[in-house]
Scaffold this active site. Structure first.
Site, short mmCIF file in Angstrom:
data_model
loop_
_atom_site.label_atom_id
_atom_site.label_comp_id
_atom_site.label_asym_id
_atom_site.label_seq_id
_atom_site.Cartn_x
_atom_site.Cartn_y
_atom_site.Cartn_z
CG HIS A 138 2.30 5.36 -8.61
ND1 HIS A 138 1.67 4.34 -9.28
CD2 HIS A 138 2.60 6.28 -9.56
CE1 HIS A 138 1.60 4.64 -10.57
NE2 HIS A 138 2.16 5.82 -10.76
CD GLU A 144 -2.79 -1.21 -0.14
OE1 GLU A 144 -3.00 -0.16 -0.78
OE2 GLU A 144 -3.20 -2.32 -0.52
#
Length: 646
Positions: free
Chosen positions: A440, A434
């Site tokens: 990202h 996660e």
């Protein structure tokens, strides 16, 4: 090191510097004559921390006041957005009169969308932490309604862009550099122009979207709040077999307990197969109908068209996974051997093939993740440490809390990380997964404007799985005994099974259900159970004598919430293949390989995923990434077998 075709890089065990308990191999019935070098979880954690930025204080519960100071502030913003809808409709007048007016209208629409997403994240985050709370349910219901109204108010935009035409849009883009951030949206609308409906039809579909998408909420409330989940007494303790309880107990070391857990849990889902079959069938039917309305050849083609992903990517994945099933069956046979079982059943998939007493509490998990991403650079590690300190995680299971894990990106803020951490290595892998998504989001937000920061799902899981593979490599480097190395090799194999083969099986199930509806067949809970059972048998080698499938577990399809996001799960499998490619290049290469990968993350949604990955040297349309991953799995099996007594 070559992840795709040979084992993880073999490294010399860390020199003994302390005394401790060597990890035992309780699940193996053979005796391993290992030359053990002492190690402890504490020493490993200290080593991880010494190689990374200082670990900040970690908060196990997130603080949503960074989104809205209070529920009242949230509701005021929701109402303000609804009050703005007439003005958004009015933007239709004069839209695209010139480059400046087009840019101004798109900027205002974009700002409204950004605000709407914050309101939605606040509501959904509260709901996922306690589905029983009526206030949380009400907030989600209000947002579903607001989403329909917002969609209806802005449904005219694609048609208006389409009316401008490619020539005029391209001229405007050349004339006004401020339009550059909207270029992807403009060109995507024009690319899909033939699939757009009349503006009135688009508005009607948008207005109906809350009702059309309500099956997801219905399923969530049924599973997380209304089903009276059965209880079992295990070792004198009463255990509730809801989704979270099942996820924990399916790894129980006692085979008889596991069998009872599976029969009881999936038996409960089976009793609701009619209801859950109806909700899922409605979701499937919706996709098939909308694909027909928009002139797509199939629901899967319609889903992939949004990000211009060739259907050949999906079909190639399914074909290559089928080609690789003998390697999966080989893994199952090794699992049976390591567990010392006379046969193998579905309830034998989840316990560790090699047992380890080591636990991974939150602080150690965070430190290991921080250390494991060192190959991505010091700046990356610093950003991750700063994100930890922001207090945006919700870590531990709780009554009424949704199962699973997710990341919610918020432009301009540290993303929310939702977990159900249980101190296992599986939980540690989920944590780093996660935070791969979180990083990202952070990198894309730092590089891209809001309009192109949101990346497509096809790319999203690459960042998460790359994090996982880096953690696996880090743990294998730390392995000081043969038992420890076997444990982490087993974990690597299990992750490939779960993320590649299992998700591809789900993808086949989705194809089968949508194809059935497209052929005009009735799709019921019973039919879904039959389709799923056939897939379970093929993937798990029932005909080859690898595993016998108990019919009671064939209701597992009802347990998978991702099926309510059609053609989502295949991207786990494609992303695992892509992540393996990038992890290999990062670990074997230098700054250039690292930056090539990080540029994929920084790109956000500024390019479609297939050409974005091609630019980084990876073609997901070809069979090669999938064959390389299957070969890597075979190499991991080779190493495990070499480490075991003959």
């Amino acid at each position: 090191m070559t992840l795709s075709s040979k084992p993880w890089r073999r490294t010399a065990p860390r020199p003994a510097s302390s005394t401790g308990t060597v990890a035992t191999l309780a699940a193996i019935t053979v005796v391993l004559a290992s030359a053990a070098l002492p190690t402890t979880a504490q020493t490993a954690a200290q080593t991880a921390r010494s190689a990374a930025p200082a670990l900040p204080a970690l908060k196990p519960t997130w603080d949503l006041s960074t989104l809205f100071a209070s529920d009242e502030a949230w509701d005021a913003e929701r109402r303000a957005l609804l009050a703005e809808l007439p003005a958004l409709r009015a933007l239709r007048q004069g839209f695209g009169r010139d480059a400046a007016s087009l840019c101004a209208a798109l900027d205002r629409l974009s700002d409204a969308q950004r605000r709407f997403s914050r309101v939605w994240v606040y509501a959904s985050a509260h709901a996922s932490t306690d589905n029983r709370d009526a206030r949380n349910q009400e907030r989600v219901a209000l947002m579903r309604a607001a989403g329909g109204q917002f969609g209806a108010a802005t449904s005219w935009v694609p048609g208006a862009i389409r009316e401008l035409g490619t020539e005029k849009v391209e001229a405007f883009l050349r004339a006004d550099p401020a339009l550059a951030k909207h270029a992807v949206r403009l060109r995507d609308v024009l690319r899909q122009a033939k699939h757009q409906l009349h503006p009135e039809a688009e508005a009607a579909l948008a207005a109906l979207s809350p009702a059309l998408n309500s099956t997801t909420s219905t399923r969530s409330l049924l599973v997380n709040a209304d089903i009276p989940w059965p209880e079992l007494t295990i070792a004198g303790r009463t255990e509730r077999l809801n989704d979270t309880g099942y996820a924990r107990l399916r790894e129980h070391p006692d085979r008889a307990v596991r069998e009872q857990v599976f029969k009881t849990f999936f038996g409960a889902y089976g009793r609701y197969a009619n209801t859950l079959g109806t909700t899922l069938a409605q979701r499937v039917e919706q996709g098939v109908i909308q694909a027909r309305l928009r002139g797509h050849p199939s629901a899967v083609a319609a889903s992939l068209a949004e990000h211009d992903i060739p259907e050949s990517v999906y079909r190639t994945l399914v074909a290559e996974v089928g080609r690789g099933l003998p390697t999966l069956h080989r893994y199952f046979r090794l699992r049976q051997r390591l567990l010392g079982l006379p046969d193998l059943a579905y309830h034998d998939i989840y316990p560790d093939m090699v047992a380890s007493p080591r636990r991974f509490p939150l602080a150690e998990t965070a430190a290991l993740t921080l250390a494991s991403v060192a190959p991505l650079g010091a700046d990356y590690q610093t950003l991750l440490a700063q994100a930890y300190a922001a207090g945006t995680m919700h870590v531990y299971p709780a009554e009424g809390k949704s199962s699973g894990a997710y990341q919610s990106g918020i432009y301009g803020q540290t993303p929310l990380i939702f977990l159900n951490h249980q101190d296992s290595f599986g939980s540690a892998s989920t944590f780093t997964h996660e935070w791969g998504h979180g990083m990202h989001t952070i990198l894309a937000n730092r590089t891209q404007p809001y309009e192109t920061a949101r990346y497509p799902l096809f790319v999203a899981e690459i960042a998460a799985f790359t994090h996982e593979l880096l953690l696996q490599e880090h743990m294998l480097k730390q392995a000081a005994t043969r038992e420890e190395r076997l444990f982490f090799l087993g974990e690597a194999l299990e992750r490939l099974r779960g993320a590649f083969f299992r998700q591809a099986m789900f993808a086949e199930f989705e194809l089968a259900t949508h194809d059935a509806v497209q052929r005009g067949e009735a799709l019921t809970g019973r039919r879904m159970t039959q389709l799923y059972c056939e897939l379970l048998g093929r993937y798990h080698g029932q005909a080859e004598g690898v595993m016998k499938i108990d019919p009671v577990v064939c209701s597992e399809w009802a347990y998978i919430p991702h099926f309510y996001r059609p053609f989502y799960v295949y991207q786990y499998a494609t992303s695992m293949a892509a992540a393996s490619h990038f992890a290999q290049r990062i670990l074997d290469g230098g700054a250039r390989e690292r930056e090539t990968y990080l540029d994929v993350l920084r790109a956000g949604g500024s390019m479609h995923p297939v050409p974005l990955l091609q630019r980084a040297g990876l073609d997901m349309r070809s069979p090669e990434p999938y064959r390389a991953l299957v070969a890597r799995m075979g190499a991991l099996l080779d190493e495990m077998e070499r480490l075991l007594p003959q």
